[in-house]
Design a protein around this motif. Structure first.
Motif, PDB file in Angstrom:
ATOM      1  N   TRP A  20       0.839  -1.202   0.000  1.00  0.00           N
ATOM      2  CA  TRP A  20       0.000   0.000   0.000  1.00  0.00           C
ATOM      3  C   TRP A  20       0.872   1.250   0.000  1.00  0.00           C
ATOM      4  O   TRP A  20       0.642   2.197  -0.741  1.00  0.00           O
ATOM      5  CB  TRP A  20      -0.901  -0.051   1.226  1.00  0.00           C
ATOM      6  N   ASN A  21       1.902   1.247   0.835  1.00  0.00           N
ATOM      7  CA  ASN A  21       2.806   2.387   0.925  1.00  0.00           C
ATOM      8  C   ASN A  21       3.615   2.570  -0.363  1.00  0.00           C
ATOM      9  O   ASN A  21       3.837   3.696  -0.802  1.00  0.00           O
ATOM     10  CB  ASN A  21       3.736   2.235   2.136  1.00  0.00           C
ATOM     11  N   ASP A  22       4.054   1.463  -0.978  1.00  0.00           N
ATOM     12  CA  ASP A  22       4.770   1.542  -2.260  1.00  0.00           C
ATOM     13  C   ASP A  22       3.923   2.246  -3.315  1.00  0.00           C
ATOM     14  O   ASP A  22       4.439   3.011  -4.126  1.00  0.00           O
ATOM     15  CB  ASP A  22       5.092   0.147  -2.820  1.00  0.00           C
ATOM     16  N   TRP A  23       2.646   1.954  -3.322  1.00  0.00           N
ATOM     17  CA  TRP A  23       1.746   2.525  -4.327  1.00  0.00           C
ATOM     18  C   TRP A  23       1.757   4.047  -4.221  1.00  0.00           C
ATOM     19  O   TRP A  23       1.919   4.753  -5.209  1.00  0.00           O
ATOM     20  CB  TRP A  23       0.348   1.974  -4.127  1.00  0.00           C
ATOM     21  N   ARG A  24       1.614   4.551  -3.017  1.00  0.00           N
ATOM     22  CA  ARG A  24       1.623   6.001  -2.775  1.00  0.00           C
ATOM     23  C   ARG A  24       2.973   6.604  -3.175  1.00  0.00           C
ATOM     24  O   ARG A  24       3.027   7.594  -3.910  1.00  0.00           O
ATOM     25  CB  ARG A  24       1.332   6.270  -1.298  1.00  0.00           C
ATOM     26  N   ILE A  25       4.045   5.997  -2.732  1.00  0.00           N
ATOM     27  CA  ILE A  25       5.397   6.501  -3.031  1.00  0.00           C
ATOM     28  C   ILE A  25       5.669   6.483  -4.531  1.00  0.00           C
ATOM     29  O   ILE A  25       6.241   7.432  -5.084  1.00  0.00           O
ATOM     30  CB  ILE A  25       6.459   5.700  -2.257  1.00  0.00           C
TER      31      ILE A  25
ATOM     32  N   PHE B  13      -4.406   7.871   1.229  1.00  0.00           N
ATOM     33  CA  PHE B  13      -3.998   6.498   1.495  1.00  0.00           C
ATOM     34  C   PHE B  13      -4.231   6.132   2.960  1.00  0.00           C
ATOM     35  O   PHE B  13      -4.559   4.992   3.260  1.00  0.00           O
ATOM     36  CB  PHE B  13      -2.541   6.257   1.057  1.00  0.00           C
ATOM     37  N   ASN B  14      -4.083   7.090   3.857  1.00  0.00           N
ATOM     38  CA  ASN B  14      -4.391   6.835   5.270  1.00  0.00           C
ATOM     39  C   ASN B  14      -5.888   6.659   5.484  1.00  0.00           C
ATOM     40  O   ASN B  14      -6.298   5.864   6.318  1.00  0.00           O
ATOM     41  CB  ASN B  14      -3.862   7.970   6.151  1.00  0.00           C
ATOM     42  N   ARG B  15      -6.684   7.385   4.748  1.00  0.00           N
ATOM     43  CA  ARG B  15      -8.141   7.293   4.881  1.00  0.00           C
ATOM     44  C   ARG B  15      -8.630   5.904   4.511  1.00  0.00           C
ATOM     45  O   ARG B  15      -9.483   5.333   5.146  1.00  0.00           O
ATOM     46  CB  ARG B  15      -8.818   8.348   3.994  1.00  0.00           C
ATOM     47  N   TRP B  16      -8.068   5.351   3.454  1.00  0.00           N
ATOM     48  CA  TRP B  16      -8.480   4.018   3.008  1.00  0.00           C
ATOM     49  C   TRP B  16      -7.706   2.940   3.723  1.00  0.00           C
ATOM     50  O   TRP B  16      -8.003   1.821   3.757  1.00  0.00           O
ATOM     51  CB  TRP B  16      -8.338   3.887   1.499  1.00  0.00           C
TER      52      TRP B  16
END
Length: 118
Positions: free
Chosen positions: A92-97, A115-118
């Motif tokens: 999930w974090n990779d996607w944002r980055i 991303f934190n909301r979901w």
């Protein structure tokens, strides 16, 4: 409405060149991508369509694209941009980055919040 969802899984699997199972890609990434493609393709025929979002089936893709003001404040990513970073996205974090590192978007400062909301 299920066909676009399953097609998204198949294309994501192909994009990852079979590096899909054995925890190589988080379930949340897989399911959110599929739900986003389902939304994108179905709304072309059924204006106003929004699938249900729950658990790992998030609306992050819709929020990245939709341009609607509100809680997310993110807009104007394309489905192609979102898809293009998936080949090197496992978490999930990779996607944002990967979105931040690969695209200049005027609303990217709000990616953490979405991303934190979901």
């Amino acid at each position: 409405m299920q066909l676009p969802y399953e097609l998204a899984h198949a294309s994501h699997w192909e994009l990852r060149k079979n590096n899909w199972n054995d925890n190589n890609v988080e379930e949340k990434v897989k399911e959110s991508w599929a739900r986003g493609v389902q939304w994108e393709l179905t709304r072309m025929v059924h204006n106003g369509y929004t699938p249900s979002y729950f658990g790992n089936y998030t609306g992050v893709v819709q929020d990245l694209i939709d341009g609607k003001a509100g809680y997310d404040q993110v807009e104007n990513y394309t489905i192609k941009e979102i898809e293009d970073v998936l080949s090197r996205t496992s978490t999930w974090n990779d996607w944002r980055i990967n979105l931040i590192n690969n695209y200049n978007n005027a609303t990217e400062e709000n990616l953490d919040a979405i991303f934190n909301r979901w």
